[in-house]
Write a protein that holds these residues in place. Structure first.
Motif, short mmCIF file in Angstrom:
data_model
loop_
_atom_site.label_atom_id
_atom_site.label_comp_id
_atom_site.label_asym_id
_atom_site.label_seq_id
_atom_site.Cartn_x
_atom_site.Cartn_y
_atom_site.Cartn_z
N ALA A 224 29.52 33.48 53.02
CA ALA A 224 28.83 32.36 52.34
C ALA A 224 29.87 31.44 51.69
CB ALA A 224 27.84 32.89 51.31
N LEU A 225 30.84 32.04 51.01
CA LEU A 225 31.89 31.25 50.36
C LEU A 225 32.65 30.40 51.38
CD1 LEU A 225 33.57 33.68 47.79
CD2 LEU A 225 32.23 31.62 47.29
N LYS A 226 32.95 31.01 52.51
CA LYS A 226 33.68 30.30 53.56
C LYS A 226 32.86 29.11 54.08
CE LYS A 226 36.68 31.79 57.35
NZ LYS A 226 36.90 32.82 58.38
N PHE A 227 31.54 29.30 54.11
CA PHE A 227 30.70 28.21 54.60
C PHE A 227 30.65 27.04 53.60
CE2 PHE A 227 26.74 26.19 56.21
CZ PHE A 227 27.17 25.99 57.50
N PHE A 228 30.93 27.30 52.32
CA PHE A 228 31.05 26.19 51.37
C PHE A 228 32.10 25.19 51.87
CE2 PHE A 228 29.79 28.89 47.38
CZ PHE A 228 28.47 28.85 47.77
N ASP A 229 33.20 25.71 52.45
CA ASP A 229 34.26 24.82 52.96
C ASP A 229 33.72 23.94 54.09
OD1 ASP A 229 35.91 26.19 51.22
OD2 ASP A 229 36.81 27.44 52.78
N VAL A 230 32.95 24.56 54.99
CA VAL A 230 32.36 23.81 56.12
C VAL A 230 31.44 22.71 55.59
CG1 VAL A 230 30.81 23.99 58.11
CG2 VAL A 230 32.54 25.76 57.71
N LEU A 231 30.60 23.07 54.63
CA LEU A 231 29.67 22.09 54.07
C LEU A 231 30.42 20.96 53.37
CD1 LEU A 231 26.88 24.37 52.53
CD2 LEU A 231 26.69 22.89 54.54
N ASP A 232 31.45 21.32 52.61
CA ASP A 232 32.21 20.30 51.89
C ASP A 232 32.81 19.28 52.87
OD1 ASP A 232 33.22 19.52 49.18
OD2 ASP A 232 35.12 19.63 50.26
N GLN A 233 33.35 19.78 53.95
CA GLN A 233 33.93 18.91 54.98
C GLN A 233 32.84 18.00 55.58
OE1 GLN A 233 37.04 18.51 56.14
NE2 GLN A 233 36.40 17.12 57.78
N HIS A 234 31.71 18.59 55.94
CA HIS A 234 30.63 17.82 56.56
C HIS A 234 30.10 16.74 55.61
CE1 HIS A 234 27.25 16.88 59.17
NE2 HIS A 234 26.43 17.03 58.14
N LEU A 235 29.96 17.10 54.35
CA LEU A 235 29.38 16.17 53.37
C LEU A 235 30.38 15.14 52.87
CD1 LEU A 235 27.18 18.82 51.53
CD2 LEU A 235 26.31 16.88 52.89
N SER A 236 31.62 15.25 53.32
CA SER A 236 32.62 14.24 52.95
C SER A 236 32.30 12.90 53.61
CB SER A 236 34.03 14.70 53.33
OG SER A 236 34.18 14.72 54.74
N ASP A 237 31.60 12.92 54.74
CA ASP A 237 31.21 11.65 55.36
C ASP A 237 29.74 11.63 55.81
OD1 ASP A 237 31.56 13.38 57.43
OD2 ASP A 237 32.90 12.11 58.60
N HIS A 238 28.92 12.46 55.18
CA HIS A 238 27.47 12.41 55.40
C HIS A 238 26.79 12.51 54.04
CE1 HIS A 238 28.99 13.97 59.29
NE2 HIS A 238 27.97 13.32 59.81
N GLU A 239 25.84 11.63 53.77
CA GLU A 239 25.15 11.70 52.48
C GLU A 239 24.34 12.99 52.38
OE1 GLU A 239 22.52 8.46 51.61
OE2 GLU A 239 22.11 9.18 49.56
N PHE A 240 23.60 13.29 53.45
CA PHE A 240 22.78 14.51 53.51
C PHE A 240 23.23 15.33 54.72
CE2 PHE A 240 20.01 11.26 51.50
CZ PHE A 240 19.83 11.89 50.27
N LEU A 241 22.62 16.49 54.93
CA LEU A 241 23.06 17.33 56.06
C LEU A 241 22.82 16.63 57.39
CD1 LEU A 241 21.91 20.83 54.77
CD2 LEU A 241 24.23 19.92 54.92
N ALA A 242 21.65 15.97 57.55
CA ALA A 242 21.37 15.28 58.80
C ALA A 242 21.68 13.78 58.66
CB ALA A 242 19.92 15.51 59.22
N GLY A 243 22.83 13.46 58.14
CA GLY A 243 23.26 12.05 58.04
C GLY A 243 22.74 11.38 56.78
N ASP A 244 22.16 10.15 56.94
CA ASP A 244 21.69 9.42 55.76
C ASP A 244 20.21 9.71 55.49
OD1 ASP A 244 20.51 8.16 57.86
OD2 ASP A 244 21.33 6.18 57.45
N TYR A 245 19.72 10.79 56.04
CA TYR A 245 18.29 11.13 56.00
C TYR A 245 18.07 12.44 55.24
CZ TYR A 245 13.86 12.92 57.92
OH TYR A 245 12.60 13.47 58.08
N PHE A 246 17.39 12.37 54.11
CA PHE A 246 17.04 13.58 53.34
C PHE A 246 15.99 14.38 54.10
CE2 PHE A 246 14.00 15.62 50.43
CZ PHE A 246 14.83 16.52 49.79
N SER A 247 16.19 15.68 54.25
CA SER A 247 15.28 16.46 55.10
C SER A 247 15.03 17.86 54.54
CB SER A 247 15.85 16.58 56.52
OG SER A 247 16.88 17.55 56.54
N VAL A 248 14.16 18.56 55.23
CA VAL A 248 13.86 19.95 54.89
C VAL A 248 15.11 20.83 54.96
CG1 VAL A 248 13.27 20.59 57.28
CG2 VAL A 248 12.17 21.79 55.39
N ALA A 249 16.10 20.42 55.74
CA ALA A 249 17.34 21.21 55.82
C ALA A 249 18.12 21.15 54.51
CB ALA A 249 18.20 20.71 56.98
N ASP A 250 18.09 19.98 53.84
CA ASP A 250 18.74 19.89 52.52
C ASP A 250 18.05 20.82 51.53
OD1 ASP A 250 20.75 17.58 52.84
OD2 ASP A 250 18.91 16.69 53.61
#
Lengths: 203, 203
Positions: free
Chosen positions: A137-163
């Motif tokens: 889980a801790l390691k996945f924080f790194d993946v999320l941090d990288q992804h969210l460096s250029d995406h507002e939400f998980l699926a881009g600029d769209y807030f969703s059930v995944a967030d």
């Protein structure tokens, strides 16, 4: 309709936050899973896995599994759409919602169950496996941090059930001291603060 | 479009069977995960988890996660509908598809990964945890047998993506000797034979 839930369980919060985003009111029945109130033969007729949340429909049938309940609500109350608006967005939301489940909820949950002994009256516990899951889980924080460096939400600029799924899973990590670090994970921290400021996050 | 896959992986079969039910042709690129061909930095740009299957779109982007790929195909090719036809059916399909993931695929997969050592070059292995997961899969055979005693398919009389997910997960159990018993699980065996006879099961 009513929902059987245990208020502090992360998958129950996941459904409450979703309902709050939709502006849908719901009746709740508390089931004390710590005391095993979910382990009765009667409760298993609602969910073969004896878990919460479970949605009870007017026709007497039940829908178990947080995401299944969310999808049912999405069908009844399509606005605002939280599962995606076109084919690609729906697929990306599904992808990130599964990552919320498999990369975050599973790992945080396994860490909790296998290191805390909370359910040791009803399952075999393997503490070293639990610690290893926590590290994932801790390691996945790194993946999320990288992804969210250029995406507002998980699926881009769209807030969703995944967030919603990722936030509730990640927030549950605090019970086993799994928290993102503001300096190490600035983008994840930004996203988390932004989501936590939504009124639904308090639902 | 093309799909990166490893032909014998259960989640790849899950997508192939779905495409066959839809009658959709697809190009495949084989990625040898046994040799770690998926562990390169380049492959991680397609899926942060470095897993298969991954769908490559014409616009250069990628969709990872078997069910996310299936949903994308469902949007492009709605007939026959495999994710449900009304609100309740969609919810029941989601519920059973998640049980395919959490009660079957996870347990069978954990049993395989933690007892076979197949990926021991890239993960920590806890054999006793793996054996325990295998027992959970076996126990779920009983739940499925009971459910299928009065349901033709998982979501009632409607064949769905959840049947595909459960079959592919359960069939993978053979690599760790997890198989339903024809006498002990007559209804599960009936369902399995019925699904296995569909041409898509050979895809």
């Amino acid at each position: 309709m009513k929902i059987y839930e245990y208020a502090s369980a992360p998958n129950c919060r996941r459904v409450r936050m979703f309902l709050a985003e939709k502006g849908v009111a719901m009746d709740y029945v508390q089931v004390d899973i710590a005391k095993g109130e979910n382990l009765t033969a009667e409760f298993r007729t609602k969910d073969v896995n004896a878990k919460v949340p479970v949605l009870a429909l007017e026709d007497g049938s039940h829908i178990a599994e947080s995401v299944a309940i969310q999808r049912y609500i999405e069908e009844l109350h399509p606005e605002p759409p939280l599962f995606g608006r076109d084919a690609k967005e729906k697929a990306l939301v599904e992808m990130w919602n599964r990552r919320a489940d498999f990369n975050m909820m599973s790992n945080v949950g396994m860490c909790f169950q296998h290191t805390s002994g909370f359910f040791s009256d009803r399952m075999n516990v393997f503490p070293e496996f639990g610690e290893d899951a926590g590290k994932k889980a801790l390691k996945f924080f790194d993946v999320l941090d990288q992804h969210l460096s250029d995406h507002e939400f998980l699926a881009g600029d769209y807030f969703s059930v995944a967030d919603i799924g990722m936030l509730c899973s990640m927030d549950f990590g605090k019970v086993v001291n799994l928290r993102p670090d503001a300096e190490e994970h600035p983008h994840l921290t930004r996203w988390r603060k932004q989501l936590s400021a939504r009124p639904s996050a308090k639902a």
